[in-house]
Design a protein around this motif. Structure first.
Motif, short mmCIF file in Angstrom:
data_model
loop_
_atom_site.label_atom_id
_atom_site.label_comp_id
_atom_site.label_asym_id
_atom_site.label_seq_id
_atom_site.Cartn_x
_atom_site.Cartn_y
_atom_site.Cartn_z
N SER A 160 0.84 -1.20 0.00
CA SER A 160 0.00 0.00 0.00
C SER A 160 0.87 1.25 0.00
N THR A 161 0.38 2.30 -0.63
CA THR A 161 1.12 3.58 -0.64
C THR A 161 0.46 4.62 0.26
N GLU A 162 -0.56 4.21 1.02
CA GLU A 162 -1.21 5.15 1.93
C GLU A 162 -0.29 5.47 3.10
N VAL A 163 -0.04 6.74 3.33
CA VAL A 163 0.84 7.19 4.40
C VAL A 163 0.02 7.77 5.54
N THR A 164 0.34 7.37 6.75
CA THR A 164 -0.25 7.99 7.92
C THR A 164 0.87 8.34 8.89
N ARG A 165 0.53 9.00 9.99
CA ARG A 165 1.56 9.42 10.95
C ARG A 165 1.14 9.06 12.36
N THR A 166 2.12 8.62 13.14
CA THR A 166 1.94 8.42 14.58
C THR A 166 2.75 9.48 15.30
N ILE A 167 2.13 10.13 16.27
CA ILE A 167 2.78 11.22 17.00
C ILE A 167 2.97 10.79 18.44
N VAL A 168 4.19 10.89 18.95
CA VAL A 168 4.52 10.43 20.29
C VAL A 168 5.16 11.58 21.06
N ARG A 169 4.58 11.92 22.19
CA ARG A 169 5.19 12.92 23.08
C ARG A 169 5.67 12.21 24.34
N ARG A 170 6.92 12.49 24.71
CA ARG A 170 7.50 11.87 25.89
C ARG A 170 8.06 12.94 26.83
N VAL A 171 7.73 12.80 28.10
CA VAL A 171 8.29 13.65 29.15
C VAL A 171 9.04 12.73 30.10
N ILE A 172 10.35 12.95 30.23
CA ILE A 172 11.19 12.07 31.05
C ILE A 172 12.04 12.93 31.97
N ASP A 173 12.07 12.57 33.24
CA ASP A 173 12.95 13.22 34.21
C ASP A 173 14.03 12.22 34.61
N LEU A 174 15.27 12.62 34.42
CA LEU A 174 16.43 11.80 34.74
C LEU A 174 17.26 12.51 35.80
N GLU A 175 18.00 11.75 36.59
CA GLU A 175 18.79 12.38 37.64
C GLU A 175 20.18 11.75 37.74
N LEU A 176 21.17 12.63 37.82
CA LEU A 176 22.54 12.23 38.07
C LEU A 176 22.79 12.40 39.56
N LEU A 177 23.04 11.30 40.26
CA LEU A 177 23.17 11.32 41.72
C LEU A 177 24.63 11.25 42.15
N ASP A 178 24.89 11.76 43.33
CA ASP A 178 26.23 11.83 43.89
C ASP A 178 26.66 10.45 44.41
N PRO A 179 27.68 9.82 43.80
CA PRO A 179 28.11 8.50 44.27
C PRO A 179 28.72 8.54 45.67
N ALA A 180 29.05 9.72 46.16
CA ALA A 180 29.56 9.82 47.53
C ALA A 180 28.45 9.69 48.55
N ARG A 181 27.23 9.89 48.12
CA ARG A 181 26.09 9.82 49.04
C ARG A 181 25.21 8.59 48.80
N TYR A 182 25.16 8.14 47.56
CA TYR A 182 24.25 7.05 47.20
C TYR A 182 24.99 5.92 46.52
#
Length: 384
Positions: free
Chosen positions: A290-312
């Motif tokens: 098939s040549t029918e084109v459609t689109r999927t839209i994905v929104r992502r919200v991600i929170d990442l954290e770099l932690l102190d290896p001296a504490r954790y």
């Protein structure tokens, strides 16, 4: 818009009122008769928090072993596309036949050149803050294999990795500027491999994305590995990774449109908290010829954290996942096989279909609103 065209200059032929009104009535009747039914959709929203409340010591991070069972793991909201309303469709027909009825150039550089070929579209400047409104309406063109983003606000968005612009690094808390820069680069690797890598999109294991995450974060890598090996409602890889079943769906070309931003600040546990908010637009086609084109839209919200290896008890330079949330537009509802299932206007008997949509209609390109809440109803989207 009025049914009657605006007054023109003498260089344009005049259309009698009765002829114009009859055209408008006939056009609206034909569009109503031929408009397709709304396809299926899915929407599910749960917030997954791995980090304890403010002021609490994270259990297990300092001392090691046990970790509380993950609460929700991730958030997601899935919706399938809906047809445009009749008044907007009528307006599009009127403008296409008689563009002089509206002033200026409503479609900007997305119009036509003198020879009828599509005009170049100026790229948008990188996003530095949340927009105040959804993107304006664009000419509702049908996407094609040659122009898969035709009729989409994403036409002027950046291509792939070019849309992931890192902020300028600076020292945060106990971390130096170079350490923050490394964390930002790790974040970029995660976003690229999880959402833009063509192999990941075709169902391959996102090894690079997984490699930037801390293996000492209890439960996280195990959960993601389980989701990739045995997808299910309780552990779905689509919460973090974009994937299409290569047996049925393939990307049109090799460009995914990208729009979003990355910010960072000192976190609640003296680490570097990195906030990402991105929308990815995937033009796809079936693999059955098939040549029918459609689109999927994905929104992502991600929170990442770099932690102190001296504490954790953490791996130096690796990222902890604090929170992640996704909003999927144009993917069939309540199917948990680890792949997006885009909706096409032409039916297919070889692809799974979810339940009919029952939730609200939203604009998947609207980045002015937060994604969140506990709404788990299937909905539709106003455009793809």
């Amino acid at each position: 818009m009025s049914d009657k065209p605006a007054e023109e200059s003498p260089s344009h032929p005049e259309i009698p009122d009765d002829v114009w009104e009859q055209f408008a009535r006939d056009t609206e009747r034909d569009i109503r008769a031929s408009a397709p039914k709304e396809p299926s959709a899915r929407a599910r929203e749960v917030t997954g928090r791995l980090k304890p409340g403010k002021g609490e010591e994270p259990p297990g991070w300092r001392t090691g072993p046990a970790w509380q069972e993950m609460n929700g793991r991730a958030g997601r909201k899935r919706r399938a596309w809906a047809v445009l309303g009749v008044p907007l469709a009528v307006a599009a027909v009127v403008v296409a036949m008689k563009p002089s009825v509206i002033p200026g150039d409503p479609f900007g550089k997305g119009g036509k050149n003198g020879d009828g070929s599509p005009a170049a579209v100026a790229p948008l400047a990188p996003e530095t803050a949340a927009p105040t409104a959804a993107p304006s309406a664009v000419d509702p063109e049908t996407p094609t294999l040659d122009r898969p983003f035709a009729g989409s606000p994403a036409l002027s968005w950046a291509d792939g990795e070019a849309g992931i612009v890192l902020p300028q690094a600076k020292a945060v808390g106990v971390f130096s500027k170079d350490q923050v820069q490394l964390a930002l680069k790790q974040t970029e690797k995660l976003l690229v491999d999880a959402n833009l890598n063509l192999k990941t999109l075709a169902g391959a294991r996102p090894a690079t994305a997984l490699s930037v995450l801390d293996p000492q974060q209890p439960g996280m890598i195990e959960e993601l590995n389980t989701s990739l090996k045995t997808p299910a409602k309780t552990h779905d890889p689509l919460n973090l990774f974009s994937r299409f079943d290569p047996k049925h769906i393939r990307l049109v070309g090799d460009v995914v449109k990208t729009r979003g931003r990355i910010t960072f600040k000192e976190g609640e546990h003296s680490g570097v908290l990195i906030h990402t908010d991105y929308t990815f637009v995937y033009p796809v086609v079936r693999t059955n010829g098939s040549t029918e084109v459609t689109r999927t839209i994905v929104r992502r919200v991600i929170d990442l954290e770099l932690l102190d290896p001296a504490r954790y008890q953490v791996t130096s330079g690796r990222l902890h996942v604090d929170h992640y949330n996704s909003d999927f537009g144009n993917s069939a509802c309540e199917i948990y096989d680890g792949y997006f299932h885009p909706e096409f206007s032409s039916p297919s008997t070889s692809e799974p279909a979810g339940p009919a949509p029952s939730g609200p209609t939203t604009d998947p390109y609207d980045r002015s609103k937060d994604i969140g809440g506990e709404n788990e109803t299937c909905g539709t989207v106003s455009r793809t």
